[in-house]
Design a protein around this motif. Structure first.
Motif, PDB file in Angstrom:
ATOM      1  N   SER A 229       0.834  -1.204   0.000  1.00  0.00           N
ATOM      2  CA  SER A 229       0.000   0.000   0.000  1.00  0.00           C
ATOM      3  C   SER A 229       0.867   1.252   0.000  1.00  0.00           C
ATOM      4  N   ILE A 230       1.923   1.261   0.802  1.00  0.00           N
ATOM      5  CA  ILE A 230       2.833   2.403   0.833  1.00  0.00           C
ATOM      6  C   ILE A 230       3.499   2.580  -0.528  1.00  0.00           C
ATOM      7  N   PHE A 231       3.926   1.464  -1.121  1.00  0.00           N
ATOM      8  CA  PHE A 231       4.535   1.541  -2.451  1.00  0.00           C
ATOM      9  C   PHE A 231       3.546   2.075  -3.483  1.00  0.00           C
ATOM     10  N   ALA A 232       2.298   1.606  -3.413  1.00  0.00           N
ATOM     11  CA  ALA A 232       1.275   2.061  -4.364  1.00  0.00           C
ATOM     12  C   ALA A 232       0.979   3.545  -4.181  1.00  0.00           C
ATOM     13  N   LEU A 233       0.907   3.995  -2.933  1.00  0.00           N
ATOM     14  CA  LEU A 233       0.647   5.412  -2.681  1.00  0.00           C
ATOM     15  C   LEU A 233       1.810   6.287  -3.156  1.00  0.00           C
ATOM     16  N   GLU A 234       3.031   5.799  -3.001  1.00  0.00           N
ATOM     17  CA  GLU A 234       4.186   6.531  -3.522  1.00  0.00           C
ATOM     18  C   GLU A 234       4.107   6.648  -5.043  1.00  0.00           C
ATOM     19  N   TRP A 235       3.717   5.546  -5.688  1.00  0.00           N
ATOM     20  CA  TRP A 235       3.593   5.562  -7.146  1.00  0.00           C
ATOM     21  C   TRP A 235       2.478   6.507  -7.589  1.00  0.00           C
ATOM     22  N   ILE A 236       1.356   6.499  -6.861  1.00  0.00           N
ATOM     23  CA  ILE A 236       0.234   7.376  -7.209  1.00  0.00           C
ATOM     24  C   ILE A 236       0.632   8.841  -7.056  1.00  0.00           C
ATOM     25  N   GLU A 237       1.331   9.173  -5.961  1.00  0.00           N
ATOM     26  CA  GLU A 237       1.756  10.559  -5.764  1.00  0.00           C
ATOM     27  C   GLU A 237       2.744  11.004  -6.842  1.00  0.00           C
ATOM     28  N   THR A 238       3.674  10.111  -7.192  1.00  0.00           N
ATOM     29  CA  THR A 238       4.637  10.446  -8.249  1.00  0.00           C
ATOM     30  C   THR A 238       3.930  10.656  -9.580  1.00  0.00           C
ATOM     31  N   TYR A 239       2.990   9.770  -9.884  1.00  0.00           N
ATOM     32  CA  TYR A 239       2.243   9.878 -11.142  1.00  0.00           C
ATOM     33  C   TYR A 239       1.412  11.161 -11.172  1.00  0.00           C
ATOM     34  N   THR A 240       0.793  11.500 -10.040  1.00  0.00           N
ATOM     35  CA  THR A 240      -0.036  12.704  -9.976  1.00  0.00           C
ATOM     36  C   THR A 240       0.799  13.964 -10.164  1.00  0.00           C
ATOM     37  N   LYS A 241       1.998  13.989  -9.548  1.00  0.00           N
ATOM     38  CA  LYS A 241       2.872  15.151  -9.695  1.00  0.00           C
ATOM     39  C   LYS A 241       3.320  15.322 -11.145  1.00  0.00           C
ATOM     40  N   LYS A 242       3.685  14.216 -11.799  1.00  0.00           N
ATOM     41  CA  LYS A 242       4.099  14.292 -13.196  1.00  0.00           C
ATOM     42  C   LYS A 242       2.948  14.751 -14.091  1.00  0.00           C
ATOM     43  N   ARG A 243       1.740  14.282 -13.769  1.00  0.00           N
ATOM     44  CA  ARG A 243       0.582  14.672 -14.588  1.00  0.00           C
ATOM     45  C   ARG A 243       0.289  16.150 -14.439  1.00  0.00           C
ATOM     46  N   LEU A 244       0.441  16.684 -13.197  1.00  0.00           N
ATOM     47  CA  LEU A 244       0.206  18.100 -12.968  1.00  0.00           C
ATOM     48  C   LEU A 244       1.275  18.965 -13.614  1.00  0.00           C
ATOM     49  N   GLU A 245       2.513  18.452 -13.649  1.00  0.00           N
ATOM     50  CA  GLU A 245       3.599  19.216 -14.271  1.00  0.00           C
ATOM     51  C   GLU A 245       3.432  19.328 -15.774  1.00  0.00           C
ATOM     52  N   THR A 246       2.850  18.292 -16.386  1.00  0.00           N
ATOM     53  CA  THR A 246       2.689  18.299 -17.849  1.00  0.00           C
ATOM     54  C   THR A 246       1.448  19.077 -18.285  1.00  0.00           C
ATOM     55  N   CYS A 247       0.565  19.379 -17.325  1.00  0.00           N
ATOM     56  CA  CYS A 247      -0.658  20.120 -17.687  1.00  0.00           C
ATOM     57  C   CYS A 247      -0.374  21.610 -17.883  1.00  0.00           C
TER      58      CYS A 247
END
Length: 247
Positions: A229-247
């Motif tokens: 769960s911790i690994f998945a949440l880290e991946w989700i946060e990383t993915y969300t940050k990258k998505r916001l940076e590209t917007c």
């Protein structure tokens, strides 16, 4: 969520009614099938302990078969319930929310069935062997003590262990959903990691039979899922940050 804001209220409730009735009829149909094959179903459930049971009340066998049919129907329709919940909220989600929740749905169903297999093939036999070890059988013994299991009590114990396992295996899904709702954060989980480790063994001690092996069999998957769960949440946060940076 704009879809739900502009959707007429009667359509909203009709959608809930339709999907609830679909799940209800599925439970009824599965219940009827399970009751028709009640002896085969009870034989499968009784395998971890044995095939010799008694009942001491006139209606006990009948009521037990009804409970078995209901529990089997709930077990079989659980994926269908999750599917209808997913389809119901699907129109109101953004694309990235659909992708993440689709993965959560599949993992939840997988963990649900994995918990039953782990319990049936590994935990239940170990637990029942522990209880059967209190029997005193043999001509050389001072007295004779033999288990004559009541079918209803066995079913209650079996289902208690099964649903406890199912809840524990849904633990990572619960953590991820709480994180998505902003009720907990990744940093908070990491900070409280040692307390979750203690909690895992406490839960295992409560829901498992009183032997160390069964407690470890339950606690270790909970800890593994917590780390996942911790690994998945880290991946989700990383993915969300990258998505916001590209917007």
């Amino acid at each position: 969520m704009i879809y739900f804001m502009h959707m007429p209220i009667f359509i909203y409730f009709n959608e809930i009614k339709y999907r609830s009735m679909y799940v209800f009829y599925s439970i009824i149909t599965t219940f009827i099938i399970a009751y028709i094959f009640k002896h085969e179903v009870f034989y499968i459930l009784s395998k971890p302990l044995g095939t010799h049971f008694i009942y001491t009340s006139l209606v006990e066998a009948f009521m037990t078969h009804l409970k078995i049919g209901l529990l089997v129907s709930i077990y079989c329709t659980f994926p269908l319930l999750l599917y209808h919940m997913w389809v119901f909220i699907l129109p109101g989600l953004y694309l990235y929310e659909k992708k993440s929740l689709r993965i959560i749905l599949l993992i939840s169903i997988l963990l649900f069935f994995l918990s039953s297999q782990l319990g049936y093939w590994y935990i239940f036999p170990v637990a029942f062997d522990f209880f059967l070890s209190f029997q005193v059988i043999g001509l050389e013994k001072l007295y004779h003590l033999e288990l004559q299991a009541k079918m209803q009590e066995y079913l209650i114990l079996n289902m208690q262990l099964f649903f406890s396992l199912a809840f524990c295996f849904q633990f990572p899904i619960i953590l991820i959903l709480l994180s998505k709702l902003k009720l907990i954060t990744l940093s908070w989980l990491v900070q409280k990691r040692k307390y979750f480790y203690v909690l895992a063994f406490v839960l295992a001690a409560i829901i498992s039979p009183p032997d160390v092996i069964s407690q470890f069999i339950i606690a270790i998957p909970i800890l593994l899922f917590f780390e996942c769960s911790i690994f998945a949440l880290e991946w989700i946060e990383t993915y969300t940050k990258k998505r916001l940076e590209t917007c």
